[in-house]
Design an enzyme around this catalytic site. Structure first.
Site, mmCIF file in Angstrom:
data_model
loop_
_atom_site.group_PDB
_atom_site.id
_atom_site.type_symbol
_atom_site.label_atom_id
_atom_site.label_comp_id
_atom_site.label_asym_id
_atom_site.label_seq_id
_atom_site.Cartn_x
_atom_site.Cartn_y
_atom_site.Cartn_z
ATOM 1 N N ASP B 100 0.874 -1.146 0.000
ATOM 2 C CA ASP B 100 0.000 0.000 0.000
ATOM 3 C C ASP B 100 0.916 1.200 0.000
ATOM 4 O O ASP B 100 1.729 1.352 0.887
ATOM 5 C CB ASP B 100 -0.848 -0.038 1.264
ATOM 6 C CG ASP B 100 -2.033 0.864 1.107
ATOM 7 O OD1 ASP B 100 -2.827 0.931 2.032
ATOM 8 O OD2 ASP B 100 -2.133 1.522 0.063
ATOM 9 N N GLU B 688 55.101 11.252 -16.390
ATOM 10 C CA GLU B 688 56.370 11.920 -16.617
ATOM 11 C C GLU B 688 57.489 11.178 -15.899
ATOM 12 O O GLU B 688 57.359 10.820 -14.734
ATOM 13 C CB GLU B 688 56.276 13.365 -16.097
ATOM 14 C CG GLU B 688 57.314 14.294 -16.660
ATOM 15 C CD GLU B 688 56.889 15.767 -16.482
ATOM 16 O OE1 GLU B 688 56.405 16.368 -17.456
ATOM 17 O OE2 GLU B 688 57.037 16.287 -15.364
ATOM 18 N N HIS B 811 43.779 14.804 -5.261
ATOM 19 C CA HIS B 811 43.602 16.238 -5.046
ATOM 20 C C HIS B 811 42.256 16.747 -5.560
ATOM 21 O O HIS B 811 42.090 17.919 -5.830
ATOM 22 C CB HIS B 811 44.787 17.048 -5.593
ATOM 23 C CG HIS B 811 45.107 16.794 -7.029
ATOM 24 N ND1 HIS B 811 46.397 16.624 -7.475
ATOM 25 C CD2 HIS B 811 44.327 16.672 -8.106
ATOM 26 C CE1 HIS B 811 46.374 16.426 -8.785
ATOM 27 N NE2 HIS B 811 45.125 16.459 -9.188
ATOM 28 N N PRO B 875 52.516 18.418 -9.146
ATOM 29 C CA PRO B 875 53.002 18.388 -10.521
ATOM 30 C C PRO B 875 53.033 19.793 -11.104
ATOM 31 O O PRO B 875 52.096 20.568 -10.910
ATOM 32 C CB PRO B 875 51.974 17.515 -11.243
ATOM 33 C CG PRO B 875 50.756 17.535 -10.402
ATOM 34 C CD PRO B 875 51.159 17.888 -9.011
ATOM 35 N N HIS B 901 47.847 22.048 -5.403
ATOM 36 C CA HIS B 901 47.901 20.765 -6.104
ATOM 37 C C HIS B 901 48.696 20.844 -7.399
ATOM 38 O O HIS B 901 48.876 19.858 -8.090
ATOM 39 C CB HIS B 901 46.505 20.248 -6.399
ATOM 40 C CG HIS B 901 45.899 20.792 -7.664
ATOM 41 N ND1 HIS B 901 45.795 22.133 -7.917
ATOM 42 C CD2 HIS B 901 45.393 20.161 -8.755
ATOM 43 C CE1 HIS B 901 45.234 22.302 -9.107
ATOM 44 N NE2 HIS B 901 44.983 21.128 -9.638
#
Lengths: 150, 979
Positions: B100, B688, B811, B875, B901
């Protein structure tokens, strides 16, 4: 209908104008294609269709563009040459929801040519965003501004 | 006081490198920018400051909202933003089952016809077109929906059963119990309620296309076409109700049907044949009555007689329709048939119709292999040896569809080859994987159609497994709590006394490590047969389950989107998503070892590591891989051979988010992840090879095992499409469910779900799973990079080249963390001017393009680095080098334990392409700086040219001078690959 790519520090924005809402959606999608790839081959690729529904105009545009990015990743194709039909609740093509629609549902039915990704040098647009999104009537037609996450 | 103003936004200089935008208007807190004057000039040039100001509107934001020195304009929150938000939990409860439907919470999911489910609130306005499943006394049927809109605040109760099913309902809501319908107010724990455990799939809109039209019947009598057209069966569209019935009929017929001349026959139990009759009638044709005949069988010398029941249809139009929809014609073992092609175009619930009907005919019934363990329901399939390939294709297609619907299967096996009258016959078989979660999903989402007994048994097994899982989870919780108490110094005896739900031996094994994996259920836990005896299963497929708790959950607007909620705390969605992050891998190589090999190395890395759009991944993301990655993160990757033990101990959170909930990641998101497991993507993401050029803090560098001249590998990428899709999925759900909240925010991209709401919990769980996925992505790339180094230097990457992970840090992430903050008289975080005290509070700390930078001594920092502080990897751009920092001693008080970051963009991509040409950038880097770059696209190189970024040296200088992240080492690129 026209679109232009606009400067944005980290991302890419598409600005589009068109005389109808349907043409506007297609123009923004063509802008997304252009932001992904500088030269799309004129031939090749089957067309495919998508259909999205949403509770409002902006939400529909968001869902439509989100769907195109999804289709790209899943089908491994760049959707190009977009055609759209936007159906407001109640089915008129004025682009406005009737005031008495208590559960308005907007529909877009669209198709695109699926250009295989290995046939183009495309870069990845990661997502559509709501950031600063504009979708409104201007003068005699429609105007949109959409930021894409790159 | 020194002030600066950019585009109407005024900043006051509080001290060196700290600028404040004072609170005004609807800002909940002031905002701060951590930057030198030079960086502030750059930050002020785009929309960063306005976005930062917008973010302070988020309810629950703790003072101050922050922008790191590398901040720049993003979407919603600026990139480089840190926002800490009060994480007090609220009280919205999850919905589950109920018949219901008029007094349930809006998020309760209603089961509809054809195995679809939809949130009740989303039925509003279109319920008249829908049919819901209703459990009547003599069976379960589809019925029109009655929906009552309840807009008042109503007190609701969450009812939970021993199987872990929950539903939220008002006190006057009646539930089916052993004593008839009983209202919640009259229910008590230990009462039995009846549940229909079948959940089906979300009611996704099916793609619309023409499946069959007149052209497909061009070679048939026009009379036949007319019959089909008159019944609206031509053209047959993928969205037609008739098509959904035909999907089941084709599936079942492929298993237990046959054609003879113009007749189409189905075989089965009488009750199931009735259901088939019903569907044939519903598409406008006339089925026969049910026939029975005695058939004699002789199997291996055992002779017996069995009654075979069948129905048929004499309509050739029906026969031709089924054939064109993929039902096999002629002898099935000698046929070429496979799964119909159109199936892959359909949405989940449609595919489940075909599969479940085929399984109704052909899959073994659920059973137990041991008293408490299930045996794998399996499909066996015969073909003559000449058609083995077709049989295998058919079986693999079934498996693939199951996998795509989230169901894992065992490997396909060839069971036997036998000589029959048709020649040599091959028997193929696969089963459903037997882990509990997988079986529960199978039985409750797909199961068996036109096979009432199998379905009933499957649902019962599902309820048994759910109850077992509940018990095991509870025992795992007790074991963990016992260990925590023991660690805190509590005596074993006292711990035993504290937990009366388990015996002493259980506590001992928990404390002394005598147990591998999760606990087993207790000895007195019923085996399946006992459970079956204790449990009532009704003919309408409802199953009794004992109520374990009834909890008042406050008031809610039953169908109104959102919930009246007095906790003004929120999880902001838009700016925490994909765990984009960065990791650094050490090597024992020096720059001298690498010189002369750069070109070979960059080519080999570029070849081996997928990048760019549509480049695929290191591995194929099948259902197991996706689920393993989402659930277990790096732990999964290591267990699959893609890493080593120290990859876990050197990773943030040891590579696995404890709160990850893969079930809250949508299919759409995992679809996108499938092709991208172990891939860099494009844009600013890269791998890298670098050399360490400077060491600034000897003691810390020693702990990180870094020294000048050393080669390291830096990997920067995230969770790819899966994370982005998850973000947008939740953004849209929040928009729909919390529209009023959204309206109060200046930017829709800041969409937030109230802390404690179901949506917030789901989002947090989904984000945790995305974080795990991102870690796995970087782990798979690391694995490939190790192989490449092993090949290029002809050495073992671990033993000889020392390629161990230094650290992996996200990050772009939101995390629950405890921080000391100012609190008001109500004990909740407050602005400094309103605060009466300071105290530790749990916060959702959002770092969008900002890195956690916890100082020495914090327990969240991996043990290897705890004495010196967390490694932070920054980086830079291609030509400017990168930094390794350590979490600074001031970070907790200045920036919620965060720092920058990266370098931070300065120039838009379009402008970059106007100013730089990729080929020139690459040649210059190689000629002038001996940096070898290889990218999928020249445009990417131009967009990422060194000149488009802020000066990373300046960013790091500010971080160091503020004491939030201290410089440890600087690195410089040797070679770089990107999308």
């Amino acid at each position: 209908m026209t679109y232009e790519l606009r400067d944005h520090t980290a991302d890419v924005a598409v600005e589009a104008t068109a005389s109808t809402l349907s043409a506007l959606f297609a123009a923004v999608a063509d802008g997304l294609t252009a932001a992904s790839c500088e030269s799309v081959p004129a031939e090749g690729g089957e067309r495919f269709t998508v259909r999205e529904t949403a509770e409002g105009r902006e939400a529909l545009l968001f869902d439509y563009l989100d769907r195109l990015i999804y289709e790209r990743d899943v089908r491994l194709v760049l959707p190009a040459d977009h055609e759209c039909r936007v159906v407001p609740p109640g089915g008129n093509d004025e682009g406005d929801a009737p005031a008495d629609a208590d559960a308005p549902e907007w529909i877009v039915e669209a198709s695109a040519r699926a250009v295989p990704l290995d046939a183009v040098a495309a870069r990845e647009i990661k997502a559509v965003t709501y950031s600063e999104m504009t979708l409104e009537r201007r003068d005699d037609g429609w105007y949109a501004y959409v930021v894409f996450d790159v | 006081m020194t002030t600066r103003e950019f585009d109407g936004i005024r900043l006051e200089k509080l001290r060196e490198h700290v600028w404040e935008i004072p609170r005004e208007g609807e800002m909940n807190v002031p905002a701060r920018v951590l930057a030198s004057e030079t960086l502030l000039e750059e930050i002020g040039e785009d929309d960063t400051l306005r976005q930062l100001k917008n973010a302070t509107h988020l309810p629950g934001m703790v003072e101050p909202a922050l922008c790191m020195p590398d901040g720049h304009q993003g979407y919603g929150f600026p990139v480089g933003g840190v926002g800490a938000i009060d994480a007090r939990t609220g009280c919205i409860s999850p919905g589950a089952i109920g018949y219901d439907i008029n007094c349930l919470s809006g998020d309760s999911e209603v089961l509809l016809s054809h195995g679809r489910r939809r949130r009740i609130e989303n039925l509003f306005g279109r319920f008249e077109d829908e049919r819901a499943r209703v459990a009547a006394a003599d069976g379960i049927f589809d019925s029109d929906i009655q929906l009552f809109s309840m807009t008042d605040d109503r007190t609701v109760y969450e009812i939970e059963t021993e199987t872990g099913d929950t539903v939220t309902a008002t006190g006057d809501h009646p539930f089916q119990t052993s004593n008839g319908m009983t209202e919640v107010d009259d229910l008590a724990t230990e009462d039995d309620v009846f549940l229909h455990p079948f959940k089906g799939f979300p009611d996704d809109e099916p793609p619309e296309f023409v499946v069959l039209d007149e052209d497909d019947f061009a070679d048939e009598d026009p009379q036949l076409v007319r019959v089909l057209k008159e019944r609206d069966l031509l053209p047959l569209r993928s969205t037609d109700d008739a098509f959904h019935r035909l999907l089941k009929l084709v599936g079942y017929h492929t298993g237990d049907g046959s054609f003879s001349r113009s007749h189409t026959c189905f075989y089965g139990d009488p009750a199931d044949l009735e259901a088939i009759q019903h569907d044939i009638e519903a598409i406008g044709l006339t089925p026969s009555k049910i026939y029975d005949r005695e058939r004699d069988h002789d199997i291996d010398g055992n002779e017996f007689t069995r009654t075979e029941y069948s129905i048929n249809s004499g309509s050739n139009a029906f026969k031709q329709l089924l054939i064109r929809l993929g039902a096999p014609e002629g002898r099935k073992v000698e046929s070429e048939f496979t799964v119909p092609d159109y199936l892959h175009r359909l949405t989940d619930w449609q595919r489940a119709l075909y599969l479940s009907a085929f399984f109704g005919a052909e899959m073994s019934r659920p059973d137990t292999v041991a008293p408490k363990n299930s045996y794998a329901p399996s499909v066996s399939h015969n073909r003559v040896a000449d058609h083995r390939v077709d049989g295998e294709t058919f079986m693999r297609d079934l498996m693939r569809h199951l996998n795509e619907l989230g169901i894992r299967t065992n490997a396909l096996e060839e069971v036997e080859r036998t000589e029959t009258t048709a020649g040599e016959t091959v028997r193929l078989r696969f089963g459903i994987s037997t882990d509990s979660d997988n079986l529960i999903r199978f039985f409750t989402q797909i199961g068996y159609r036109y096979a009432h007994e199998k379905q009933r048994r499957g649902l019962l097994v599902a309820q048994y497994l759910k109850r077992k899982e509940q018990v095991i989870n509870e025992r795992a919780r007790v074991a963990e709590e016992a260990r925590a108490l023991a660690d805190g110094g509590m005596a074993t005896r006292a711990i035993k006394d504290r937990f009366d739900q388990v015996n002493d031996r259980f506590i001992e094994r928990s404390l002394y490590g005598g147990r591998k994996g999760r606990p087993r259920p207790p000895a007195d836990f019923p085996d399946f047969e006992q459970f079956r005896e204790q449990t009532t299963v009704r003919n309408n497929l409802t199953i009794s389950s004992e109520v374990t708790s009834i909890t008042e959950r406050g008031k809610m607007d039953v169908f109104d989107i959102g919930v009246t909620h007095d906790a003004h705390n929120f999880v902001a969605n838009g700016f925490v998503v994909s765990n984009c992050g960065v990791r650094m891998v050490r090597t024992s190589l020096t720059y001298d070892d690498v010189r002369g090999c750069e070109a070979e190395l960059v080519d080999a890395l570029f070849e081996a590591i997928p990048s760019g759009l549509g480049g695929g991944g290191v591995i194929d993301g099948d259902a197991d891989a996706i689920e393993g990655a989402l659930e277990r993160g790096v732990e999964w990757a290591v267990s699959e051979g893609y890493g080593i033990e120290s990859d876990l101990t050197h990773c943030e959170d040891e590579g696995r988010r404890p709160d990850a909930r893969p079930e809250y990641v949508s299919r759409k998101a995992t679809d996108r992840g499938r092709n991208q497991m172990g891939s860099l993507g494009s844009g600013n993401h890269f791998l890298e090879v670098q050399r360490v050029t400077d060491v600034f803090r000897e003691e810390v560098a020693e702990a990180y095992r870094l020294s000048e001249g050393q080669i390291v590998v830096l990997i920067h990428c995230g969770s790819r499409g899966l994370g982005h899709q998850t973000c947008n999925d939740y953004l849209r759900r929040i928009e729909r469910d919390h529209a009023d909240l959204l309206e109060s925010l200046p930017d829709k991209e800041l969409a937030a779900a109230p802390a404690g709401s179901e949506l917030a919990e789901e989002y947090y769980g989904a984000m945790g799973a995305c974080i795990n996925f991102a870690w796995v992505n970087r782990q798979l790339i690391t694995h490939r990079a190790r192989e490449v180094f092993g090949d290029v230097f002809d050495a073992d990457p671990i033993d000889d080249l020392g390629m161990e992970l230094l650290y992996d840090v996200a990050h772009n992430i939101g995390k629950k963390e405890t921080h000391e903050v100012p609190v008001g008289p109500d004990g909740r975080p407050a602005t400094t001017e309103e605060a009466v005290d300071r105290a530790d509070r749990e916060l959702y700390v959002h770092r969008k393009g900002a890195t956690r930078a916890f100082p020495a001594g914090r327990e969240e920092v991996p043990e290897a680095y705890r004495s010196v502080g967390q490694p932070v990897i920054i980086p830079g751009s291609m030509g400017a080098g990168s930094y390794v920092l350590r979490g600074g001693s001031e970070s907790m008080s200045v920036s919620f334990g965060s720092t920058a970051h990266g370098a931070g963009r300065l120039m838009s991509r379009t402008q970059a392409k106007q100013e730089f040409w990729g080929g020139d950038v690459r040649d210059d880097l190689e000629r002038e700086q001996a940096i070898y770059v290889k990218a999928q696209s020249g445009a990417t190189v131009a967009e990422e040219a060194p000149g488009v970024y802020k000066d990373v040296d300046e960013v790091v200088r500010v971080s160091d001078e503020l004491g939030i992240g201290d410089t440890v080492a600087r690195t410089f690129p040797v070679c770089n690959i990107k999308g």
